[in-house]
Design a protein around this motif. Structure first.
Motif, short mmCIF file in Angstrom:
data_model
loop_
_atom_site.label_atom_id
_atom_site.label_comp_id
_atom_site.label_asym_id
_atom_site.label_seq_id
_atom_site.Cartn_x
_atom_site.Cartn_y
_atom_site.Cartn_z
N MET A 1 -0.35 -10.41 9.66
CA MET A 1 -1.45 -10.32 8.71
C MET A 1 -0.90 -10.64 7.33
O MET A 1 0.31 -10.71 7.13
N SER A 2 -1.79 -10.85 6.37
CA SER A 2 -1.35 -11.14 5.01
C SER A 2 -0.90 -9.86 4.31
O SER A 2 -1.29 -8.76 4.70
N THR B 1 -3.81 -7.93 3.11
CA THR B 1 -4.46 -7.14 4.16
C THR B 1 -3.69 -5.85 4.42
O THR B 1 -4.29 -4.79 4.63
N THR C 1 -4.55 -3.43 1.79
CA THR C 1 -5.88 -2.88 2.03
C THR C 1 -5.82 -1.78 3.07
O THR C 1 -6.43 -0.71 2.92
N HIS C 2 -5.08 -2.04 4.16
CA HIS C 2 -4.94 -1.03 5.21
C HIS C 2 -4.27 0.23 4.68
O HIS C 2 -4.70 1.35 4.98
N ARG D 1 -5.42 -0.55 14.24
CA ARG D 1 -4.66 -1.35 13.30
C ARG D 1 -4.08 -0.48 12.18
O ARG D 1 -2.92 -0.64 11.78
#
Length: 224
Positions: free
Chosen positions: A184-185, A188, A191-192, A161
């Motif tokens: 995804m949001s 998110t 965060t990634h 991911r």
């Protein structure tokens, strides 16, 4: 909202005066210092704590590249925007690899230089990965085999991911575009991106784009 603290670094006093006049007139920007050489930068950063450094790339004693590398190696590094009279040169790439968040040309319209400082202060790069790729191709003719192998080894530290997000960043997609593409949001995605930066020891999204390019992950892309 606090004003963006800006440090100006250029060996030409007329350029510094022009930038100071132009930038100082903005309500949301505070000029906290000026330097005429890269050797003065670290002490000034310690004293003035800027959010952004607008850094000339060519100076006679310590150039902007060396100064950028020194700054970005610090734990409390300010963002750096390279100021240059050219746009297709391996020196610009070296600054980006060192962690500069982008570059602007000295003949860029004032409003665009202001926009670049604001964007960098907000955590956004000020050049598109498409421009980055053009720079790399011009300066290096593509990534040498050794650099490609090293880049692929580093990318290998990412999970599937994170790798997908890294490639999307390399293509120039915004967080919102990546969120829509990968279902995804936006939170998110952020965060990634933060995890990618931490895992790979990178400073910003420009460096993610450079690494995905070096690894050959963008080949065949049309830049959209």
């Amino acid at each position: 909202m606090n004003a963006i603290r800006l440090l100006l670094v250029d060996d030409d006093p007329l350029v510094r005066a022009g930038l100071s006049f132009m930038m100082g007139g903005a309500d949301d920007i505070e000029i906290v210092g000026e330097a005429a050489d890269g050797g003065e930068v670290e002490a000034l950063v310690d004293r003035t704590r800027p959010d952004v450094v607008l850094m000339d790339i060519r100076m006679p004693v310590i150039d902007g590249l060396t100064a950028t590398e020194r700054l970005r190696g610090r734990a409390d590094a300010p963002q750096v925007v390279v100021l240059t009279t050219f746009h297709a040169d391996d020196q610009v790439l070296r600054a980006l690899r060192a962690g500069a968040a982008g570059f602007v040309l000295k003949d860029t319209p004032p409003v665009q230089i202001l926009d670049a400082v604001r964007r960098v202060a907000a955590g956004d790069p000020v050049l598109s990965p498409a421009v980055t790729r053009q720079l790399m191709e011009h300066a290096a003719g593509g990534a040498p085999a050794g650099r490609r192998t090293g880049a692929r080894d580093r990318i290998g530290a990412l999970n599937e991911r994170e790798r997908e997000v890294a490639v999307a960043v390399g293509r120039g997609s915004s967080n919102a575009e990546i969120a829509a593409e990968l279902y995804m949001s936006v939170a998110t995605v952020k965060t990634h991106v933060s995890r990618i930066l931490a895992k790979l020891g990178l400073n910003n999204r420009v460096q993610i784009a450079l690494l995905t390019y070096d690894a050959g992950l963008l080949e065949g892309d049309d830049g959209h």
